[in-house]
Design a protein around this motif. Structure first.
Motif, PDB file in Angstrom:
ATOM      1  N   LEU A 199      47.499  -4.351 -11.403  1.00 17.20           N
ATOM      2  CA  LEU A 199      48.526  -5.249 -11.912  1.00 17.20           C
ATOM      3  C   LEU A 199      49.844  -4.890 -11.248  1.00 17.20           C
ATOM      4  N   GLY A 200      50.409  -5.837 -10.492  1.00 14.19           N
ATOM      5  CA  GLY A 200      51.691  -5.610  -9.826  1.00 14.19           C
ATOM      6  C   GLY A 200      52.851  -6.070 -10.678  1.00 14.19           C
ATOM      7  N   SER A 201      53.962  -6.406 -10.018  1.00 12.95           N
ATOM      8  CA  SER A 201      55.149  -6.783 -10.792  1.00 12.95           C
ATOM      9  C   SER A 201      55.104  -8.222 -11.282  1.00 12.95           C
ATOM     10  N   LEU A 202      56.061  -8.521 -12.170  1.00 16.41           N
ATOM     11  CA  LEU A 202      56.174  -9.877 -12.700  1.00 16.41           C
ATOM     12  C   LEU A 202      56.987 -10.719 -11.723  1.00 16.41           C
ATOM     13  N   LEU A 203      56.489 -11.921 -11.475  1.00 21.58           N
ATOM     14  CA  LEU A 203      57.186 -12.839 -10.572  1.00 21.58           C
ATOM     15  C   LEU A 203      58.272 -13.600 -11.337  1.00 21.58           C
ATOM     16  N   PHE A 204      58.019 -13.861 -12.606  1.00 25.60           N
ATOM     17  CA  PHE A 204      58.963 -14.604 -13.451  1.00 25.60           C
ATOM     18  C   PHE A 204      58.566 -14.402 -14.918  1.00 25.60           C
ATOM     19  N   GLN A 205      59.473 -14.778 -15.802  1.00 25.95           N
ATOM     20  CA  GLN A 205      59.174 -14.699 -17.234  1.00 25.95           C
ATOM     21  C   GLN A 205      59.219 -16.097 -17.806  1.00 25.95           C
ATOM     22  N   GLU A 206      58.495 -16.317 -18.913  1.00 27.32           N
ATOM     23  CA  GLU A 206      58.520 -17.661 -19.506  1.00 27.32           C
ATOM     24  C   GLU A 206      58.286 -17.622 -21.003  1.00 27.32           C
ATOM     25  N   ARG A 207      58.758 -18.694 -21.636  1.00 21.79           N
ATOM     26  CA  ARG A 207      58.554 -18.887 -23.064  1.00 21.79           C
ATOM     27  C   ARG A 207      57.515 -19.981 -23.219  1.00 21.79           C
ATOM     28  N   ILE A 208      56.480 -19.722 -24.018  1.00 18.82           N
ATOM     29  CA  ILE A 208      55.342 -20.628 -24.158  1.00 18.82           C
ATOM     30  C   ILE A 208      55.424 -21.381 -25.487  1.00 18.82           C
ATOM     31  N   ALA A 209      55.196 -22.693 -25.431  1.00 19.10           N
ATOM     32  CA  ALA A 209      55.341 -23.493 -26.646  1.00 19.10           C
ATOM     33  C   ALA A 209      54.294 -24.593 -26.754  1.00 19.10           C
ATOM     34  N   MET A 210      54.216 -25.172 -27.957  1.00 20.12           N
ATOM     35  CA  MET A 210      53.348 -26.332 -28.195  1.00 20.12           C
ATOM     36  C   MET A 210      54.115 -27.574 -27.748  1.00 20.12           C
ATOM     37  N   ALA A 211      53.370 -28.620 -27.365  1.00 20.41           N
ATOM     38  CA  ALA A 211      54.025 -29.855 -26.919  1.00 20.41           C
ATOM     39  C   ALA A 211      53.594 -31.025 -27.784  1.00 20.41           C
ATOM     40  N   VAL A 212      54.562 -31.888 -28.113  1.00 23.94           N
ATOM     41  CA  VAL A 212      54.275 -33.168 -28.773  1.00 23.94           C
ATOM     42  C   VAL A 212      54.747 -34.275 -27.843  1.00 23.94           C
ATOM     43  N   LYS A 213      54.296 -35.505 -28.137  1.00 26.52           N
ATOM     44  CA  LYS A 213      54.768 -36.629 -27.325  1.00 26.52           C
ATOM     45  C   LYS A 213      56.283 -36.736 -27.460  1.00 26.52           C
ATOM     46  N   LYS A 214      56.940 -37.069 -26.367  1.00 25.83           N
ATOM     47  CA  LYS A 214      58.397 -37.166 -26.370  1.00 25.83           C
ATOM     48  C   LYS A 214      58.873 -38.086 -27.503  1.00 25.83           C
ATOM     49  N   GLY A 215      59.794 -37.579 -28.308  1.00 25.28           N
ATOM     50  CA  GLY A 215      60.367 -38.374 -29.387  1.00 25.28           C
ATOM     51  C   GLY A 215      59.662 -38.218 -30.730  1.00 25.28           C
ATOM     52  N   ASN A 216      58.527 -37.489 -30.758  1.00 21.96           N
ATOM     53  CA  ASN A 216      57.793 -37.340 -32.028  1.00 21.96           C
ATOM     54  C   ASN A 216      58.436 -36.223 -32.869  1.00 21.96           C
ATOM     55  N   SER A 217      59.670 -36.488 -33.328  1.00 19.33           N
ATOM     56  CA  SER A 217      60.451 -35.443 -33.989  1.00 19.33           C
ATOM     57  C   SER A 217      59.915 -35.099 -35.382  1.00 19.33           C
TER      58      SER A 217
END
Ligand code: ARG
Length: 251
Positions: A199-217
């Protein structure tokens, strides 16, 4: 031929006009439809015929906490957000990193874990971003790994694979020098290969989330509140410890 094209166009237009199910509609139906890939261990994968993994258990817990029956749908990773916008299911939980590009197409929940894209190679191979110069890198198509590897100047070539596990297999077979994938998946793969991989270094970091259809507030609000409940009532901690032996929530 002409007829077929017209039919396809009509489908596309109808698809884009269709409304995503609001929270009230989902609640009234009693069932929530959740989509994932089913090929991204340990987050979402099949154990024989059983769909399982951290995100599958978390999604199921969220659905139950909302008082609903849960129905799972699996789709190739690259189709997941397209199907969401065609109202094939209510939300997606498949390790999508929150990116500005994706935010144009869908709405994301609060993150359900934080991670990074890691460089993985055979022992003695590339470990750092600088080491990628001139090398062949394998990544899953449609991912943030692809996007981020493409930003590295001097990479020899990038090979894309339909599934992340195919990209890993290419590394094992010596067809590429590097696999870039999730750091938690990588920890498992390196361990499973018993000393062959590093396992080498990290290329980038990210935040992972669930997705809903745009506007489905209305749905988004329920997902966020249910996730907050799981994060505070011990359910999240239990699942995270089960799959990762640590708590992977965003700090
Ligand atoms: N986290 C990466 C991304 O946002 C990879 C996600 C891959 N997920 C999967 N189910 N194969 O693109």
């Amino acid at each position: 031929m002409k007829k077929a094209i017209i039919a396809l166009c009509t489908l596309a237009v109808l698809g884009s006009l269709a409304q995503a199910r609001t929270w009230d509609q989902i609640k009234a139906s009693g069932t929530i439809k959740i989509a994932t890939e089913g090929a991204f261990p340990p987050f979402n994968y099949f154990e024989g015929k059983k769909l399982t993994g951290f995100e599958v258990d978390l999604g199921t817990a969220i659905g139950k906490q909302l008082g609903l029956k849960v129905e799972w749908v699996t789709q190739p990773f690259d189709n997941l957000l397209i199907g969401l916008n065609q109202d094939r299911y209510d939300f997606v939980i498949a390790s999508h990193g929150i990116t500005p590009e994706r935010q144009k197409a869908v709405d994301f929940s609060n993150p359900h874990y934080c991670t990074g894209g890691a460089i993985v190679s055979k022992v003695g191979g590339p470990k750092t971003v600088a080491d990628l110069k001139g090398k062949t890198v394998a990544v899953q198509v449609g991912t943030t790994y692809l996007e981020n590897v493409q930003k590295v100047a001097g990479v020899g070539s990038v090979k894309t694979f339909p599934k992340d596990t195919d990209a890993q297999a290419a590394l094992m077979a010596g067809r590429v020098d590097v696999w870039v994938g999730d750091k938690f998946s990588a920890l498992d793969v390196v361990k499973a290969q018993g000393g062959k991989l590093q396992l080498g270094s990290l290329l980038f970091q990210e935040r992972i989330a669930m997705a809903v259809k745009k506007g489905n507030s209305s749905l988004l609000k329920e997902l966020n509140s249910s996730l907050a409940t799981e994060l505070s009532n011990g359910t999240y901690a239990k699942l995270s410890n089960q799959y990762f032996k640590m708590d992977i929530r965003c700090k």
